[in-house]
Design a protein around this motif. Structure first.
Motif, PDB file in Angstrom:
ATOM      1  N   PRO A  33      -6.937  13.822   4.297  1.00 11.82           N
ATOM      2  CA  PRO A  33      -8.171  13.220   3.782  1.00 11.82           C
ATOM      3  C   PRO A  33      -8.122  12.807   2.309  1.00 11.82           C
ATOM      4  N   ARG A  34      -7.317  13.490   1.491  1.00 10.39           N
ATOM      5  CA  ARG A  34      -7.306  13.185   0.054  1.00 10.39           C
ATOM      6  C   ARG A  34      -6.869  11.753  -0.253  1.00 10.39           C
ATOM      7  N   TYR A  35      -6.245  11.065   0.711  1.00  6.57           N
ATOM      8  CA  TYR A  35      -5.793   9.697   0.467  1.00  6.57           C
ATOM      9  C   TYR A  35      -6.866   8.659   0.772  1.00  6.57           C
ATOM     10  N   GLY A  36      -8.014   9.089   1.269  1.00 13.25           N
ATOM     11  CA  GLY A  36      -9.149   8.197   1.446  1.00 13.25           C
ATOM     12  C   GLY A  36      -8.980   7.133   2.510  1.00 13.25           C
ATOM     13  N   TRP A  37      -8.051   7.319   3.422  1.00 12.92           N
ATOM     14  CA  TRP A  37      -7.854   6.340   4.498  1.00 12.92           C
ATOM     15  C   TRP A  37      -9.029   6.431   5.454  1.00 12.92           C
ATOM     16  N   THR A  38      -9.604   5.292   5.796  1.00 12.76           N
ATOM     17  CA  THR A  38     -10.807   5.282   6.642  1.00 12.76           C
ATOM     18  C   THR A  38     -10.559   4.680   8.020  1.00 12.76           C
ATOM     19  N   GLY A  39      -9.326   4.446   8.373  1.00 13.06           N
ATOM     20  CA  GLY A  39      -9.005   3.922   9.693  1.00 13.06           C
ATOM     21  C   GLY A  39      -8.358   2.559   9.610  1.00 13.06           C
ATOM     22  N   GLY A  40      -7.977   2.041  10.756  1.00 15.09           N
ATOM     23  CA  GLY A  40      -7.288   0.759  10.811  1.00 15.09           C
ATOM     24  C   GLY A  40      -5.799   0.922  10.588  1.00 15.09           C
ATOM     25  N   GLU A  41      -5.130  -0.208  10.502  1.00 14.54           N
ATOM     26  CA  GLU A  41      -3.674  -0.216  10.266  1.00 14.54           C
ATOM     27  C   GLU A  41      -3.383   0.373   8.883  1.00 14.54           C
ATOM     28  N   ILE A  42      -2.431   1.278   8.817  1.00 13.25           N
ATOM     29  CA  ILE A  42      -2.074   1.893   7.537  1.00 13.25           C
ATOM     30  C   ILE A  42      -1.225   0.913   6.740  1.00 13.25           C
ATOM     31  N   GLY A  43      -1.687   0.605   5.557  1.00 11.68           N
ATOM     32  CA  GLY A  43      -0.999  -0.341   4.683  1.00 11.68           C
ATOM     33  C   GLY A  43      -0.154   0.356   3.635  1.00 11.68           C
ATOM     34  N   PHE A  44       0.452  -0.468   2.786  1.00 12.23           N
ATOM     35  CA  PHE A  44       1.335   0.063   1.745  1.00 12.23           C
ATOM     36  C   PHE A  44       0.633   1.041   0.809  1.00 12.23           C
ATOM     37  N   ASP A  45      -0.622   0.781   0.443  1.00 16.37           N
ATOM     38  CA  ASP A  45      -1.305   1.681  -0.501  1.00 16.37           C
ATOM     39  C   ASP A  45      -1.335   3.109   0.027  1.00 16.37           C
ATOM     40  N   THR A  46      -1.777   3.273   1.247  1.00 15.31           N
ATOM     41  CA  THR A  46      -1.856   4.610   1.836  1.00 15.31           C
ATOM     42  C   THR A  46      -0.465   5.175   2.092  1.00 15.31           C
ATOM     43  N   TYR A  47       0.410   4.368   2.661  1.00 14.11           N
ATOM     44  CA  TYR A  47       1.769   4.810   2.992  1.00 14.11           C
ATOM     45  C   TYR A  47       2.496   5.324   1.749  1.00 14.11           C
ATOM     46  N   PHE A  48       2.495   4.501   0.690  1.00 14.68           N
ATOM     47  CA  PHE A  48       3.218   4.920  -0.514  1.00 14.68           C
ATOM     48  C   PHE A  48       2.487   6.010  -1.284  1.00 14.68           C
ATOM     49  N   SER A  49       1.177   6.086  -1.173  1.00  6.61           N
ATOM     50  CA  SER A  49       0.456   7.200  -1.803  1.00  6.61           C
ATOM     51  C   SER A  49       0.859   8.519  -1.164  1.00  6.61           C
ATOM     52  N   MET A  50       1.009   8.527   0.158  1.00  5.48           N
ATOM     53  CA  MET A  50       1.461   9.756   0.819  1.00  5.48           C
ATOM     54  C   MET A  50       2.872  10.122   0.369  1.00  5.48           C
ATOM     55  N   GLY A  51       3.737   9.135   0.217  1.00  3.59           N
ATOM     56  CA  GLY A  51       5.127   9.397  -0.127  1.00  3.59           C
ATOM     57  C   GLY A  51       5.393   9.616  -1.605  1.00  3.59           C
ATOM     58  N   ARG A  52       4.613   8.945  -2.466  1.00 13.33           N
ATOM     59  CA  ARG A  52       4.888   8.975  -3.903  1.00 13.33           C
ATOM     60  C   ARG A  52       3.737   9.506  -4.736  1.00 13.33           C
ATOM     61  N   GLY A  53       2.554   9.614  -4.114  1.00 13.38           N
ATOM     62  CA  GLY A  53       1.373   9.954  -4.883  1.00 13.38           C
ATOM     63  C   GLY A  53       0.845   8.699  -5.563  1.00 13.38           C
ATOM     64  N   ASN A  54      -0.249   8.842  -6.284  1.00  9.76           N
ATOM     65  CA  ASN A  54      -0.795   7.738  -7.073  1.00  9.76           C
ATOM     66  C   ASN A  54      -1.509   8.329  -8.284  1.00  9.76           C
ATOM     67  N   ALA A  55      -2.273   7.538  -8.990  1.00 10.58           N
ATOM     68  CA  ALA A  55      -2.900   8.003 -10.231  1.00 10.58           C
ATOM     69  C   ALA A  55      -3.899   9.136 -10.006  1.00 10.58           C
ATOM     70  N   THR A  56      -4.414   9.263  -8.795  1.00  8.92           N
ATOM     71  CA  THR A  56      -5.462  10.264  -8.565  1.00  8.92           C
ATOM     72  C   THR A  56      -5.062  11.403  -7.630  1.00  8.92           C
ATOM     73  N   VAL A  57      -4.057  11.216  -6.792  1.00  7.61           N
ATOM     74  CA  VAL A  57      -3.648  12.279  -5.864  1.00  7.61           C
ATOM     75  C   VAL A  57      -2.128  12.414  -5.828  1.00  7.61           C
ATOM     76  N   PRO A  58      -1.645  13.641  -5.636  1.00 12.70           N
ATOM     77  CA  PRO A  58      -0.194  13.839  -5.566  1.00 12.70           C
ATOM     78  C   PRO A  58       0.363  13.418  -4.210  1.00 12.70           C
ATOM     79  N   ALA A  59       1.651  13.244  -4.188  1.00 11.52           N
ATOM     80  CA  ALA A  59       2.358  12.960  -2.936  1.00 11.52           C
ATOM     81  C   ALA A  59       2.323  14.188  -2.039  1.00 11.52           C
ATOM     82  N   MET A  60       2.582  13.949  -0.776  1.00 12.40           N
ATOM     83  CA  MET A  60       2.781  15.062   0.152  1.00 12.40           C
ATOM     84  C   MET A  60       4.132  15.710  -0.180  1.00 12.40           C
ATOM     85  N   GLU A  61       4.316  16.933   0.292  1.00 13.58           N
ATOM     86  CA  GLU A  61       5.559  17.650   0.030  1.00 13.58           C
ATOM     87  C   GLU A  61       6.757  16.919   0.624  1.00 13.58           C
ATOM     88  N   MET A  62       7.868  16.988  -0.086  1.00 15.51           N
ATOM     89  CA  MET A  62       9.131  16.426   0.400  1.00 15.51           C
ATOM     90  C   MET A  62      10.089  17.584   0.632  1.00 15.51           C
TER      91      MET A  62
END
Length: 189
Positions: free
Chosen positions: A80-109
């Motif tokens: 939920p922390r990535y704010g995805w609300t449904g639909g096709e997952i795009g680069f913003d959500t995909y890379f936020s999960m993998g790399r994090g972004n300015a507001t949330v950390p990446a998932m564990e690697m």
């Protein structure tokens, strides 16, 4: 004799994917530029395999990050922390999960078994709502088909996916991830 391989290096002979990703992440190129490099690499890989006579050519082995993160996207298992609300997952959500972004950390690697390859660890709990949220496997199959290459789509298996996962924050560490198998299988089906 029929031949088959389960994957192929995806970075490109001159590390084209690495440079395209870095350019995209630095906002020096567009998503379309990144997708073009990726499509060219996939086409080249499929053609190379076809040219040497591999009978069962894999598709869906390409990843901008890793195959487990691709599977998380396919299953719509976005924390939920990535704010995805449904639909096709795009680069913003995909890379936020993998790399994090300015507001949330990446998932564990963590390491893929005992190799130097890493994957992004899925975070799951009893309330996760799996939904088909990435058409990547089907799209790449169709992409290869349009190039005249018959492929065999490769997926991380549902049991493997669950065993590579961890309980999400707030979920008991003893939560049996395999209890999610029926929900996961519904999306695979």
């Amino acid at each position: 004799m029929a031949s088959h391989i389960v994957g192929y290096p995806r970075m490109g002979p001159k590390r084209e994917l690495k440079f395209a990703l870095e350019s995209f992440w630095d906002q020096k190129s567009s998503a379309e530029d990144l997708e073009k490099v990726a499509a060219d690499l996939r086409a080249s890989i499929w053609k190379q395999m076809a040219d040497v006579g591999i009978k069962y050519i894999p598709s869906n082995t390409f990843a901008y990050y890793d195959q487990v993160l691709n599977t998380t996207a396919m299953l719509g298992a976005v924390p939920p922390r990535y704010g995805w609300t449904g639909g096709e997952i795009g680069f913003d959500t995909y890379f936020s999960m993998g790399r994090g972004n300015a507001t949330v950390p990446a998932m564990e690697m963590t390491k893929w078994f005992d190799t130097n390859y890493h994957f992004i660890v899925p975070e799951l709990g009893p309330d996760v709502n799996f939904t088909y949220a990435s058409h990547k496997a089907v799209n790449e199959y169709k992409e290869a088909k349009a190039l005249g290459v018959d492929t065999v789509p490769v997926l991380v298996g549902p049991v493997t996916y669950l065993l590579l996962s961890k309980p999400a924050n707030g979920v008991q560490p003893t939560f049996d991830l395999l209890t999610l198998l029926p929900k996961v299988l519904a999306v695979y089906k």
